[in-house]
Design an enzyme around this catalytic site. Structure first.
Site, PDB file in Angstrom:
ATOM      1  N   ASP A  58      44.780 -12.643  25.397  1.00 62.01           N
ATOM      2  CA  ASP A  58      43.368 -12.849  25.741  1.00 62.01           C
ATOM      3  C   ASP A  58      42.524 -12.141  24.680  1.00 62.01           C
ATOM      4  O   ASP A  58      42.472 -10.912  24.642  1.00 62.01           O
ATOM      5  CB  ASP A  58      43.043 -12.271  27.124  1.00 62.01           C
ATOM      6  CG  ASP A  58      43.614 -13.096  28.266  1.00 62.01           C
ATOM      7  OD1 ASP A  58      44.556 -13.877  28.026  1.00 62.01           O
ATOM      8  OD2 ASP A  58      43.133 -12.950  29.408  1.00 62.01           O
ATOM      9  N   LYS A  64      37.722 -18.346  28.382  1.00 65.02           N
ATOM     10  CA  LYS A  64      37.656 -17.362  29.469  1.00 65.02           C
ATOM     11  C   LYS A  64      36.256 -16.772  29.537  1.00 65.02           C
ATOM     12  O   LYS A  64      35.629 -16.521  28.510  1.00 65.02           O
ATOM     13  CB  LYS A  64      38.710 -16.272  29.214  1.00 65.02           C
ATOM     14  CG  LYS A  64      38.686 -15.094  30.184  1.00 65.02           C
ATOM     15  CD  LYS A  64      39.792 -14.099  29.838  1.00 65.02           C
ATOM     16  CE  LYS A  64      39.660 -12.801  30.629  1.00 65.02           C
ATOM     17  NZ  LYS A  64      40.696 -11.809  30.270  1.00 65.02           N
ATOM     18  N   LYS A  79      39.653 -19.867  32.300  1.00 67.08           N
ATOM     19  CA  LYS A  79      40.004 -18.671  33.069  1.00 67.08           C
ATOM     20  C   LYS A  79      38.726 -17.963  33.486  1.00 67.08           C
ATOM     21  O   LYS A  79      37.859 -17.685  32.656  1.00 67.08           O
ATOM     22  CB  LYS A  79      40.879 -17.730  32.239  1.00 67.08           C
ATOM     23  CG  LYS A  79      41.209 -16.414  32.964  1.00 67.08           C
ATOM     24  CD  LYS A  79      42.171 -15.551  32.162  1.00 67.08           C
ATOM     25  CE  LYS A  79      42.363 -14.177  32.801  1.00 67.08           C
ATOM     26  NZ  LYS A  79      43.320 -13.331  32.061  1.00 67.08           N
TER      27      LYS A  79
END
EC number: 4.1.2.4
Length: 220
Positions: free
Chosen positions: A89, A151, A180
């Site tokens: 991430d 995300k 996400k």
């Protein structure tokens, strides 16, 4: 729907201890969450502890500011993969996005995707700091760079995911890239809102509470 497979069980506080890391690993194994998401310093330990399970190891790169150099992010990614990370991430260069230096933003993401060598890459755009058009552009750049997910948030910038932002991101990237939602998902109601808006992964420290239908008090 298998709720547990949506959840990246997350502990990213700087003061996280080995005891706390053990706790989220044990919880992730008990509930069979998709992953645990930990800071890079904990990746090797988490990978060793999770080697006999289906739970993946997720870590963060350029976190939480996104303001480290592209070369640094690429090195961090390579190091994390070597240490056993399954998923990455990363945080975009938010200032470059706001400057309109879109090539720089895309190249930053591309460098991490390349360094990840086929491992899943999720791109944190920090929606709380962006307006509508910037969210759209950041999502487009994520897709163009070949990442797997866009995300919402780090959880460190004073705000987290909203269903509206998740829907906007999903509408922008379409079927090829997943979304996400992270930051502020504290209970099953929040979880359901994010999934209905288009999220296929939820980053939360409240994974256990979500599964139990309870309320958590964490911002992440």
């Amino acid at each position: 729907m298998k709720f547990e497979k949506y959840i990246d069980h997350t502990l990213l506080k700087p003061e996280s201890t080995r005891t706390q890391i053990d706790q989220i690993i044990d919880e992730a194994k008990a509930y069979n969450f998709k992953s645990v998401c930990v800071n890079p310093t904990h990746v090797k330990y988490a990978a060793e502890r999770l080697a006999d399970s289906e739970v993946l190891v997720c870590t963060v790169i350029g976190f939480p500011l996104g303001a480290s150099t592209t070369a640094t992010k690429a090195f961090e990614t390579e190091d994390a993969i070597q240490n056993g990370a399954d998923e990455i991430d990363m945080v975009i260069n938010i200032g470059a996005l706001k400057d309109g230096r879109f090539d720089d933003v895309q190249q930053d993401i591309e460098a991490v995707v390349k360094a990840a060598k086929g491992h899943t890459v999720k791109v944190i755009i920090e929606t709380i700091l962006l307006d509508h058009d910037e969210i759209v552009k950041a999502s487009e750049l994520t897709k163009a760079a070949g990442a797997d997910f866009v995300k919402t948030s780090t959880g460190f910038a004073g705000g987290g995911a909203t269903a509206e932002d998740v829907k906007l991101m999903k509408d922008t990237v379409g079927a090829d890239v997943e979304v996400k939602a992270s930051g502020g998902v504290r209970n099953l109601e929040d979880f359901n809102k994010m999934v209905e808006a288009g999220a296929t992964r939820i980053g939360a420290s409240a994974g256990v509470q979500i599964m139990q239908g309870l309320e958590a008090d964490s911002d992440y």
